[in-house]
Scaffold this motif. Sequence first.
Motif, mmCIF file in Angstrom:
data_model
loop_
_atom_site.group_PDB
_atom_site.id
_atom_site.type_symbol
_atom_site.label_atom_id
_atom_site.label_comp_id
_atom_site.label_asym_id
_atom_site.label_seq_id
_atom_site.Cartn_x
_atom_site.Cartn_y
_atom_site.Cartn_z
ATOM 1 N N TYR A 228 43.623 39.967 45.076
ATOM 2 C CA TYR A 228 42.943 40.949 44.233
ATOM 3 C C TYR A 228 41.957 40.244 43.299
ATOM 4 N N LEU A 231 37.015 44.461 40.244
ATOM 5 C CA LEU A 231 35.705 45.012 40.574
ATOM 6 C C LEU A 231 34.726 44.740 39.434
ATOM 7 N N LEU A 236 33.815 38.153 41.599
ATOM 8 C CA LEU A 236 33.596 38.941 42.815
ATOM 9 C C LEU A 236 32.142 38.832 43.265
ATOM 10 N N LEU A 257 40.360 45.273 47.030
ATOM 11 C CA LEU A 257 39.477 45.892 46.040
ATOM 12 C C LEU A 257 40.138 47.166 45.537
#
Length: 410
Positions: A228, A231, A236, A257
């Motif tokens: 994980y 976001l 990321l 996500l």
Amino acid sequence: MFIQRESADSPYYPTGSLVDILKIIYDKLGYCTTWVLGDGWQYGQELANKSWTGIIGQIMKGEINASGTVMGQSHSRKSVVDFSVPLYMDTQGMIYHRPGIQSDLTGFVKPYTGQVWLLLFISLIMAFLVTFFFHYYGNEFRQSKGSYNREKSLSVSASWTVGTLLAQSNSWLPRGYAMRMVAGTWLVAAFVIGSVYKGNLKAMLILPKLRLPFDNLQELVESKIPTYVPLGSALLQSIYEARNGSLLHQLRNQLVLEANIGKADKLIIDGKAVGFTSQYLLSYLIHREYSLTKTCPPMYIASEKFFKTTSISFAFPKGSPLVAKVNPIISRLKEAGILDHLYRSYLIYASLCLDADRFAGDNLRPLDIGDFYGLFSIFLGGVLVSLLVFIFELVVKQMEKPKSTNPSGG
């Protein structure tokens, strides 16, 4: 700062050291504050049309006057918002469920590596061949030529070579200087090999080592464990922009996500996903779990860290006059040590749970029957092989018996 709520029906509320820091700053400036929930639970990332999502998008649209949380500075972010002076230096880390020590069926072979076992097997074959050569063609054969044959030489050489390695006695004594030199060398080698093996096996049983699923990015990619990454985070964005073939690029295949932070935290706590994010967030996750359960969660943070020099700051709209007013206050708080004091006061349990000495004590456990399954398997395998050899010898002996013939009579 972290967003929490008492129950599923209650409203969200901010918590953490940043709440106290912002209160000090805006009380000093004489401003009132209103908290706004971040758009999409994310810091924000740039879209193809040059617009931004998350908190950065809200700042650009004028929906908020400042971020209520700190975020990492990057070139793309600095082009659309202004940042305050850094409050902390952030780093990205990986957190995962710490495995417990379990019974190991193959533990009896682990005192040596595969390469050592291979060299040991080759040495055993060479010792057997040399012993057979001297036994059959050497001085011993010439001194008692009529009493030895090839089959007996093979049997004596095999039983003596393997028996010596297993510390078993043998009635055969080598003769001749050459044979005694070979035998003495193999005796010393077998003694050293056996002593080291027994010592390592005892150490592994008494104080076993905990084998972590991974401790760096290379091992994480090879493990294929779901990972994980928040976001809208700079991490990321770096993963999406990583060059083909790099470790960050390969990590895309196992990304999870999840927009709901609560669900993401549960995945990490339950050991269903790796948490790859800010070191501060990882520490808070452990602190919060201890606060709720009064026990340290079985988790560990990998030793390898990423982006160790990332400055994290508050974000403001471009040209905001608040930046010049906030920066002096943040600098004084930092110089006085208040920022570090507030941060540590909200993460006291994280330091307790991540203490290396404490986890070392938790690794101890009593031995159970499963720890001996491997040794039992070897013993039963040996008994089975011996039984098969015994049956084979009986069959061969029975076949070699001369068949009785009826005498011819009148």
